[in-house]
Write an enzyme that holds these catalytic residues in place. Structure first.
Site, PDB file in Angstrom:
ATOM      1  N   PRO A  13       0.848  -1.194   0.000  1.00 30.86           N
ATOM      2  CA  PRO A  13       0.000   0.000   0.000  1.00 30.86           C
ATOM      3  C   PRO A  13       0.886   1.248   0.000  1.00 30.86           C
ATOM      4  O   PRO A  13       1.967   1.261   0.614  1.00 30.86           O
ATOM      5  CB  PRO A  13      -0.773  -0.105   1.325  1.00 30.86           C
ATOM      6  CG  PRO A  13      -0.602  -1.517   1.783  1.00 30.86           C
ATOM      7  CD  PRO A  13       0.700  -1.991   1.232  1.00 30.86           C
ATOM      8  N   LYS A  14       0.444   2.275  -0.684  1.00 33.56           N
ATOM      9  CA  LYS A  14       1.162   3.553  -0.665  1.00 33.56           C
ATOM     10  C   LYS A  14       0.616   4.359   0.511  1.00 33.56           C
ATOM     11  O   LYS A  14      -0.458   4.955   0.424  1.00 33.56           O
ATOM     12  CB  LYS A  14       0.988   4.309  -1.984  1.00 33.56           C
ATOM     13  CG  LYS A  14       1.831   5.578  -2.070  1.00 33.56           C
ATOM     14  CD  LYS A  14       1.697   6.229  -3.446  1.00 33.56           C
ATOM     15  CE  LYS A  14       2.583   7.452  -3.537  1.00 33.56           C
ATOM     16  NZ  LYS A  14       2.222   8.498  -2.581  1.00 33.56           N
ATOM     17  N   ILE A  15       1.361   4.358   1.601  1.00 32.47           N
ATOM     18  CA  ILE A  15       0.907   5.007   2.830  1.00 32.47           C
ATOM     19  C   ILE A  15       0.941   6.521   2.637  1.00 32.47           C
ATOM     20  O   ILE A  15       1.926   7.079   2.147  1.00 32.47           O
ATOM     21  CB  ILE A  15       1.804   4.616   4.026  1.00 32.47           C
ATOM     22  CG1 ILE A  15       2.018   3.103   4.073  1.00 32.47           C
ATOM     23  CG2 ILE A  15       1.198   5.137   5.314  1.00 32.47           C
ATOM     24  CD1 ILE A  15       0.778   2.304   4.252  1.00 32.47           C
TER      25      ILE A  15
END
Length: 569
Positions: free
Chosen positions: A125-127
């Protein structure tokens, strides 16, 4: 090989094709002015974001305007280097390994092109948080550095003790361990598709930039996405990070072999309950150069594919004014075509002239479009207005009313065409198969003098219209003549008399003379007709242009029979 060529061709069309079609027709002086204005605004946003932690514009809007600036610069000053964010250069601490950032890909096609010939790929996931460097020397945390310009940043080490997610010690005897990751605001069951960004990143940035530690620091988590000089194998890297207390990376990393697998995880994480805010996914290649070779903007071993925003941006190509059947003027923006879900959007309606003026939008402006109920495009906001503003001249609303344009003049073309198109509807005269395009062709013959001129056309005259064959002309002539059997109430409605459906159904058979002689009290007695509407109906029936059309219909013997039944009213 064919698949690779297809992907390359698609990517070239994405990069080159749209830019060619988006070049505005500006003088060099105006182009320089517009480019400078937009570039200065991007710089102000960069300054607010990187220096003060303020997110004054959404990522999607920023990216869209940055892309627009890139296109404009290619159109008018191709030799200039691409715009790059003005990152703060006053950082006091050197990063032992530079932050490269990740390139953002637009869609699955670009991702597929990037993934081909690459091995050992992982998706995370792209935090949506704040990037930092952590440095451990002999297992002890000695530096916590903000991203800054990728080479130098600010020391946030004093805040580390207040953030439980950051281990102050790790079980390592290595002289130095350098990690890169994201400080984020912890969430409980956060669903990105439902909850959005929650202003999480600015909150984290504000807490870290504050002079004194605040309670929010305890709610900050840490996701390590980079160990520049760690083990070559991703599994070994993730396992060791988990042993040290950075288990999120292992928990939220998945091996992928193609773009479909990435898309599946992207969709899953967009709709799942997560402990953090995300704005897409990042695909990592396990193999990467040693940390000493890393440079800002040059990391081609990881890419981001962000979530699709709920709206898309486009450039207004022109403003169009459409006069409707009753004389209302509707404003439509013609757009550079954009894809929104499964729809290609080329136009969006603004409604009235008043709304257009309140939006203050003209050709060249950048706008955001979403889909409202039933997939209807809707203007959400104006992202950017061009500096040099040339407003188109709208039609004079005083010239168009429910009684105007019952006869043809060049100025009345739009309203008369709208009236004719309305006549075809099943609820009016039910002229099957006759569309707006048909009426437009007939108008172009110059033989439609007024709203009902088509009743006198012969098949030969209809066939003179462009694109209408003799066979089709015969069919149209037959359908036009079928309307003569419609009852009087339908023809009253066709005139544009605003009778509600209940009133039309209750209207008894009568003659044109009787209709003209009836007073407002008669109309008010019909279902759904109040005093104001009754007076309006009476006034319209006394209007000279309406009476002229009623006389024409009487001369044509319409309706053929007063006893005709309106079976589908």
């Amino acid at each position: 090989m064919k698949e690779k060529l297809r992907l390359l061709l698609g990517l070239l069309l994405l990069i080159i094709g749209p830019a060619h079609g988006l070049c505005p027709v500006w003088t060099p002086a105006r182009a320089a002015s517009e480019i400078t204005r937009l570039q200065q605004q991007l710089q102000r946003w960069d300054d607010a974001y990187y220096r003060a932690g303020e997110n004054q514009v959404s990522d999607a809007d920023y990216d869209s305007l940055l892309q627009r600036l890139t296109i404009w610069r290619r159109c008018f000053s191709a030799a200039q280097p691409a715009y790059a964010p003005q990152l703060p250069a006053n950082g006091k601490v050197d990063h032992p390994v530079a932050h490269t950032g990740v390139k953002k890909l637009r869609d699955k096609l670009e991702l597929a092109y990037w993934m081909q010939d690459r091995q050992d790929l992982w998706v995370q996931p792209k935090i949506d948080g704040v990037a930092v460097t952590l440095v451990y020397e002999a297992g002890r945390l000695t530096s916590l550095i903000s991203r800054g310009d990728g080479l130098r940043g600010e020391s946030w080490l004093a805040k580390a003790a207040w953030i439980p997610a950051i281990p102050l010690k790790i079980s390592s005897h290595a002289p130095r361990v350098v990690l890169q990751g994201e400080l984020f605001l912890k969430m409980t069951d956060h669903q990105q598709s439902r909850d959005g960004g929650k202003n999480a990143r600015p909150q984290v940035a504000g807490a870290l930039m504050s002079q004194t530690p605040g309670p929010l620091l305890a709610q900050i988590g840490l996701f390590i996405w980079g160990w520049p000089d760690g083990p070559a194998a991703m599994e070994a890297r993730l396992q060791q990070l988990a042993v040290w207390g950075f288990g999120l990376a292992q928990q939220w990393s998945q091996p992928v072999s193609d773009e479909e697998a990435v898309a599946a995880w992207r969709d899953r994480w967009f709709n799942a309950a997560l402990p953090f805010v995300t704005d897409g996914v990042v695909v990592h290649q396990a193999a990467r150069p040693p940390g000493k070779a890393w440079r800002p903007g040059e990391g081609d071993w990881a890419v981001a594919w962000k979530f699709s925003p709920p709206d898309v941006t486009s450039e207004v190509r022109s403003v169009e004014f459409n006069v409707g059947r009753t004389g209302n003027i509707a404003v439509v923006l013609n757009l550079q075509p954009v894809q929104l879900d499964d729809k290609t959007v080329r136009r969006v309606s603004l409604g009235s002239l008043r709304r257009w003026r309140s939006w203050d939008v003209i050709a060249g402006d950048q706008v955001a479009i979403s889909l409202a109920g039933q997939g209807i495009p809707r203007l959400e906001r104006v992202l950017w207005r061009v500096g040099e503003r040339h407003y188109p001249l709208p039609p004079d609303p005083e010239r168009f009313t429910p009684l105007s344009c019952l006869s043809f003049t060049p100025q009345c073309r739009q309203q008369l065409l709208a009236r004719l198109s309305w006549l075809s509807q099943k609820s009016v005269l039910d002229i099957a198969g006759v569309q707006r395009s048909t009426w437009l062709r007939l108008l172009d013959t110059g033989r439609l003098d007024h709203l009902f001129s088509w009743l006198t056309l012969t098949p030969e005259q209809i066939a003179l219209a462009s694109g209408i064959s003799p066979t089709r002309a015969q069919q149209l002539w037959h359908r036009f003549n079928l309307t003569r059997r419609q009852p009087l109430r339908r023809w009253i409605y066709a005139l544009g008399i605003p009778l509600p459906r209940g009133a039309l159904n209750a209207l008894p058979d009568a003659t044109w003379q009787e209709i003209q002689q009836r007073e407002p009290q008669y109309w008010q007695a019909l279902p759904g007709v109040g005093a104001v509407l009754a007076r309006r109906i009476h006034a319209m029936l006394q209007d000279a242009s309406i009476q002229k059309l009623m006389l024409f219909l009487r001369q044509q013997g319409i309706p053929e029979s007063l006893s005709a039944q309106d079976g589908d009213s």
